[in-house]
Design a protein around this motif. Structure first.
Motif, mmCIF file in Angstrom:
data_model
loop_
_atom_site.group_PDB
_atom_site.id
_atom_site.type_symbol
_atom_site.label_atom_id
_atom_site.label_comp_id
_atom_site.label_asym_id
_atom_site.label_seq_id
_atom_site.Cartn_x
_atom_site.Cartn_y
_atom_site.Cartn_z
ATOM 1 N N UNK A 95 0.843 -1.196 0.000
ATOM 2 C CA UNK A 95 0.000 0.000 0.000
ATOM 3 C C UNK A 95 0.872 1.239 0.000
ATOM 4 N N UNK A 96 0.399 2.287 -0.651
ATOM 5 C CA UNK A 96 1.098 3.565 -0.610
ATOM 6 C C UNK A 96 1.012 4.164 0.787
ATOM 7 N N UNK A 97 1.734 5.262 0.982
ATOM 8 C CA UNK A 97 1.626 5.987 2.250
ATOM 9 C C UNK A 97 0.173 6.365 2.517
ATOM 10 N N UNK A 98 -0.495 6.875 1.496
ATOM 11 C CA UNK A 98 -1.901 7.254 1.626
ATOM 12 C C UNK A 98 -2.759 6.043 1.988
ATOM 13 N N UNK A 99 -2.532 4.928 1.311
ATOM 14 C CA UNK A 99 -3.301 3.720 1.594
ATOM 15 C C UNK A 99 -3.090 3.218 3.006
ATOM 16 N N UNK A 100 -1.862 3.298 3.497
ATOM 17 C CA UNK A 100 -1.576 2.863 4.865
ATOM 18 C C UNK A 100 -2.335 3.699 5.889
ATOM 19 N N UNK A 101 -2.408 4.995 5.666
ATOM 20 C CA UNK A 101 -3.105 5.867 6.618
ATOM 21 C C UNK A 101 -4.613 5.680 6.512
ATOM 22 N N UNK A 102 -5.106 5.436 5.298
ATOM 23 C CA UNK A 102 -6.544 5.260 5.087
ATOM 24 C C UNK A 102 -7.063 3.936 5.627
ATOM 25 N N UNK A 103 -6.229 2.895 5.635
ATOM 26 C CA UNK A 103 -6.696 1.537 5.854
ATOM 27 C C UNK A 103 -7.514 1.378 7.136
ATOM 28 N N UNK A 104 -6.980 1.854 8.251
ATOM 29 C CA UNK A 104 -7.701 1.714 9.515
ATOM 30 C C UNK A 104 -8.989 2.508 9.553
ATOM 31 N N UNK A 105 -8.991 3.654 8.904
ATOM 32 C CA UNK A 105 -10.196 4.480 8.869
ATOM 33 C C UNK A 105 -11.326 3.774 8.123
ATOM 34 N N UNK A 106 -10.959 3.116 7.027
ATOM 35 C CA UNK A 106 -11.971 2.470 6.185
ATOM 36 C C UNK A 106 -12.412 1.132 6.768
ATOM 37 N N UNK A 107 -11.441 0.295 7.176
ATOM 38 C CA UNK A 107 -11.791 -1.068 7.591
ATOM 39 C C UNK A 107 -12.253 -1.157 9.038
#
Length: 245
Positions: A95-107
């Protein structure tokens, strides 16, 4: 805000925590220092339930728990108000930096992707990483990866962030950029517990310093008290040894 009492943890016959009492109040920065093997990391991992404790009590906000008999559901609820920054970053490599930060918020928090992306970009900007939002961990330096990990933590808007030696895996020249981000968080009133070997950092930012050895809290006090006039001989020896290096 968060308090643990009579915390015990053993690995086999090795008793690592021997009845720890620990607390942190809202807005405090508490640095936990001490020699390797003193139980500092285990303390953080028990507080965050990454390790199962043998005995202990926790009060966190309006929650009071027997830590040895807590359900998975209760742990999940508690973790919504905690974040953990690991010494080895623990980013998803795919995952990109953005994806890593988003992951917990989304899942975990079930935030829609558009809102999660907005929050993630704001947090990356806060740690000086907005220009690397679409880079993968392997394209980032260690210091940059750790800043992404911090962005991931603060994106959750936790009540407290636990840092486990966040600069120990970094080259000395990269340590400063991570410490600068953490200093800014402290200035902004972020509640933090930091296991660290960076004594100057601990002296500069800590509301309180806890010195551990042998699975016990030997001494605690303000940064000025611990670094200028420690009461316990073992604390004095530890700090003197570091000064002599």
């Amino acid at each position: 805000m968060l308090e643990v009492t009579d915390l015990h943890k053993s690995f086999g016959t090795n008793e690592v925590l021997k009845g720890i009492d620990f607390r942190i109040d809202k807005g405090e920065v508490v640095s936990v220092i001490g020699p390797s093997g003193s139980g500092k990391t285990t303390l953080l991992r028990c507080i965050s339930f990454l390790e199962k404790v043998d005995r202990g009590q926790m009060t966190f906000g309006d929650f009071h728990h027997d830590m040895a008999h807590i359900s998975s559901r209760e742990i999940r609820r508690l973790r919504f108000d905690m974040a953990f920054v690991f010494q080895s970053f623990n980013l998803f490599r795919n995952m990109t930096a953005l994806g890593n930060v988003m992951e917990g918020l989304v899942t975990a928090r079930r935030i829609d992707k558009k809102s999660a992306e907005k929050t993630a970009l704001e947090m990356l900007d806060r740690v000086g990483m907005s220009n690397r939002a679409h880079y993968y961990p392997d394209q980032l330096s260690g210091g940059q990866q750790q800043r992404v990990a911090i962005a991931r933590a603060i994106a959750q808007n936790p009540q407290v962030i636990l840092f486990d030696e966040p600069t120990s895996a970094l080259d000395p020249e990269l340590t400063g950029e991570v410490l600068d981000v953490m200093k800014k968080l402290a200035e902004d009133g972020t509640t933090m517990v930091i296991v660290t070997h960076e004594m100057k950092f601990a002296m500069d930012v800590s509301s309180r310093v806890v010195f551990m050895e042998g699975g016990l809290v030997v001494e605690q006090g303000t940064a000025l008290e611990i670094f200028s006039s420690p009461k316990e001989e073992r604390t004095r020896q530890f700090l003197h040894h570091l000064t002599d290096k």
